[in-house]
Design an enzyme around this catalytic site. Structure first.
Site, PDB file in Angstrom:
ATOM      1  N   HIS A 217       0.918  -1.059   0.068  1.00 25.26           N
ATOM      2  CA  HIS A 217       0.156   0.042  -0.032  1.00 25.26           C
ATOM      3  C   HIS A 217       0.891   0.939  -0.167  1.00 25.26           C
ATOM      4  CE1 HIS A 217      -2.604  -3.074   1.788  1.00 25.26           C
ATOM      5  NE2 HIS A 217      -3.494  -2.476   0.977  1.00 25.26           N
ATOM      6  N   ASP A 396      -4.362  11.635  12.522  1.00 20.09           N
ATOM      7  CA  ASP A 396      -4.134  12.078  11.094  1.00 20.09           C
ATOM      8  C   ASP A 396      -5.056  13.143  10.798  1.00 20.09           C
ATOM      9  OD1 ASP A 396      -6.489  10.854  11.010  1.00 20.09           O
ATOM     10  OD2 ASP A 396      -5.784   9.295   9.365  1.00 20.09           O
ATOM     11  N   HIS A 399     -10.654  13.017  12.255  1.00 20.57           N
ATOM     12  CA  HIS A 399     -11.736  12.463  13.069  1.00 20.57           C
ATOM     13  C   HIS A 399     -12.719  13.344  13.190  1.00 20.57           C
ATOM     14  CE1 HIS A 399     -13.369   9.790  15.936  1.00 20.57           C
ATOM     15  NE2 HIS A 399     -13.446  10.985  16.699  1.00 20.57           N
ATOM     16  N   GLN A 401     -14.044  15.571  11.237  1.00 13.77           N
ATOM     17  CA  GLN A 401     -14.570  15.434   9.850  1.00 13.77           C
ATOM     18  C   GLN A 401     -15.459  14.315   9.531  1.00 13.77           C
ATOM     19  OE1 GLN A 401     -12.773  14.936   5.953  1.00 13.77           O
ATOM     20  NE2 GLN A 401     -13.142  17.124   5.768  1.00 13.77           N
ATOM     21  N   GLY A 402     -14.753  13.058   9.916  1.00 11.55           N
ATOM     22  CA  GLY A 402     -15.301  11.904   9.769  1.00 11.55           C
ATOM     23  C   GLY A 402     -16.576  11.645  10.537  1.00 11.55           C
ATOM     24  N   THR A 442     -11.651   4.315  10.016  1.00  9.79           N
ATOM     25  CA  THR A 442     -11.659   3.447  11.222  1.00  9.79           C
ATOM     26  C   THR A 442     -12.937   3.695  11.873  1.00  9.79           C
ATOM     27  OG1 THR A 442      -9.346   3.144  11.390  1.00  9.79           O
ATOM     28  CG2 THR A 442     -10.935   2.482  13.342  1.00  9.79           C
ATOM     29  N   GLY A 555     -10.925   9.894  19.515  1.00 10.07           N
ATOM     30  CA  GLY A 555     -12.086   8.615  19.499  1.00 10.07           C
ATOM     31  C   GLY A 555     -12.706   8.426  20.854  1.00 10.07           C
TER      32      GLY A 555
END
Length: 571
Positions: A217, A396, A399, A401-402, A442, A555
């Protein structure tokens, strides 16, 4: 660089469409990937293999008789979403259950696992096989916790052949796991791949050096060494893999091995043949007989400059399936038995399922759940910037925005489900799908799976009581821990969710759900704040090491915030 593309964001979708157009007798496009152009025989296990795009012929090029029944295709180097995996599996499955096969990467584990949860909730038997052949990514005693690289091909080839020969789901799973346990890979990289539209490669290796222990990757090697000749590199790879050669035993491994020399995209065939010549010489000296070796671009990484060696230490059973015929767009061997393979004429499509009948009581519960999801959306919009700020230090940066995207998608899906007359169970399943799809990453996968797990507590034909709320949250947290694999102390959402769960259970007396949730939320916030003192062990922030000290896990913070808001809402 990657030269040919239209919109870089549509690269994976466009490539899949072109593959299907070029191979209409092999594959057909469905949401999220491809399935065989012919029907899965009734009662035959469906082998669904997938991962990110950019690795052709993996994974869509391996769909056909003798190998895969379908392949979900994520964006470049990104796991397919839960809904993509689910869609392909629903189209491939025909009464024999499903094996989900993928390389052992965190995103794939989450999204394939989320799809498995949903399929199992619908009564479909699902098994998961994670390929873990890369010897540099973990220790020999932790082989099944390694990442998957070129070993995907022989493991899926062997499993597909077993299914073609009549293996049921239990037998196919056993053989697939056995093949993975017998497979080892090792590779080197000379330069990194370049994503479509990007101005530079994901990494570079200094002139005269090579990265030892590449990933597929765009991960660089685990160490750099001076580049050697083809023979020297072949020797490095052979010695590395043979360090884990099993003992030769009666009725088992007898010194015969499937051999793959794989080019990652830029190292071409003549170069690979030079490497294989030395590999064959070294194997012969070690008393190992290559069995139907494969040399070429077998699993790539766009235009990565690299080469890998894979050995499968064969016994009689594995060798039989390695040599069996196969017919896919990218991998052919022998002549398939002449059997009737009816053309596929019907496809499952997302949204095609009718909304299950529901009672008035369940629709009232669904209305209340939709209100909670509306609340979550407004809270995550309010907290987006702060969660993003924290994540920019400890992760990164995406979070906030997610969470905003995920809750927005879930709330919209809940509203649509209400308009369609859905009960509580159906609304939660659809909201979970939408959260995962809208957020990605995630956290999206985990929260989506949590909502789907919570749905199992409710019924489209029944109302609700306080116990259902507590049990639903408990089921959701259980799914988060099971799929994510995190433990308390890893600096993840689990550091807040686990003590929340314990406190809620201890406080709940049968009719005080709001009070129990608020008590749990208070403990969860304390635990979330305390993660500032922890070095991350899982997730993307783990690569930051000591740099994550001083900043709490985003999180864990977002979980504690939402649980506090839920408790206040229910009060």
């Amino acid at each position: 660089m990657t030269y040919l593309f239209n919109d870089p964001a549509a690269f994976a979708t466009d490539a899949v469409a072109g593959l299907a157009a070029a191979h209409p007798d092999h594959v057909a496009v469905v949401h999220g990937g491809v399935v065989r152009a012919t029907e899965t025989p009734k009662g035959q296990p469906a082998l669904v293999i997938g991962g990110g795009s950019g690795h052709y012929p993996a994974f869509a090029g391996w769909v056909g008789p003798g190998m895969g029944h379908g392949a979900p295709c994520g964006n470049v180097f990104a796991s397919p979403s839960t809904s993509q995996v689910y869609s392909v599996a629903r189209n491939a499955e025909n009464g024999g259950g499903v094996i989900l096969g993928f390389g052992n990467y965190a995103g794939d584990v989450l999204h394939f696992g989320g799809a498995a949860e949903k399929l199992r909730a619908e009564g479909i038997d699902v098994r998961i096989v994670k390929v873990s052949d890369d010897i540099v990514s973990n220790t020999p005693e932790n082989h099944r916790d390694r990442r998957g690289i070129a070993g995907d091909l022989p493991v899926f080839k062997i499993a597909g052949a077993a299914i073609e020969a009549g293996a049921d789901l239990d037998e196919a799973e056993r053989i697939a796991v056995k093949a993975n346990d017998a497979t080892r890979s090792f590779g080197v990289a000379f330069d990194g791949p370049t994503l479509p539209g990007a101005e530079d490669a994901l990494f570079h290796v200094e002139d005269g050096q090579m990265g030892v222990g590449l990933g597929i990757h765009g991960e660089p090697g685990v160490r750099d060494e001076p580049i050697g000749t083809a023979d020297e590199i072949a020797t490095l790879l052979v010695e590395g893999v043979l360090a884990e050669q099993p003992e030769r035993v009666e009725g088992g491994y007898q010194g015969r091995a499937a051999v793959l020399v794989n080019g990652l995209g830029t190292v071409k065939y003549e170069e690979l043949f030079i490497v294989y010549a030395k590999v064959a010489e070294l194997l012969e000296a070690a008393g190992i007989t290559p069995v139907r070796p494969e040399v070429g671009e077998l699993i790539t990484s766009l235009d990565m400059a690299g080469v890998s060696l894979t050995l499968v230490f064969l016994d009689e059973e594995l060798e039989q399936h390695w040599l069996a015929p196969v017919d896919t767009p990218a991998f052919h061997r022998g002549a398939m038995p002449q059997v009737d393979r009816p053309r596929r004429t019907e496809f499952w499509q997302a949204g095609a399922d009718e909304t299950p009948a529901s009672s008035e009581e369940s629709r009232e519960v669904a209305q209340q759940i939709a209100g909670v999801l509306d609340l979550f959306e407004s809270v995550c919009v309010r907290e987006e910037a702060e969660l993003g700020r924290i994540d920019a230090i400890a992760g990164d940066g995406d979070h906030g925005q997610g969470m905003a995207y995920g809750t927005k998608g879930a709330a919209a899906a809940a509203k649509a489900a209400l308009e369609a007359g859905a009960g509580a169970r159906t609304l939660l399943v659809r909201a979970g799908d939408a959260w995962s799809e809208s957020a990605g990453g995630t956290s999206g996968a985990l929260w989506g799976a949590a909502l789907i797990a919570a749905a199992s507590i409710f019924d489209d034909q029944a109302g609700s009581e306080p116990r259902n709320i507590v049990d639903a949250i408990d089921a959701g947290i259980d799914a988060i821990q099971r799929l994510g694999g995190a433990q308390v102390g890893d600096k993840t959402m689990v550091d807040a969710a686990a003590p929340f769960r314990t406190t809620m259970a201890e406080t709940f007396t049968g009719d005080n759900a709001a009070k129990a949730i608020l008590a749990g939320a208070s403990v969860a916030r304390e635990a979330a704040d305390a993660t500032a003192d922890i070095t991350a062990a899982l997730g993307r922030s783990r690569v930051l090491g000591e740099k994550s000290i001083g900043t709490p896990d985003p999180g864990a913070i977002s979980f504690s915030i939402l649980m506090k808001e839920l408790g206040q809402h229910l009060s």
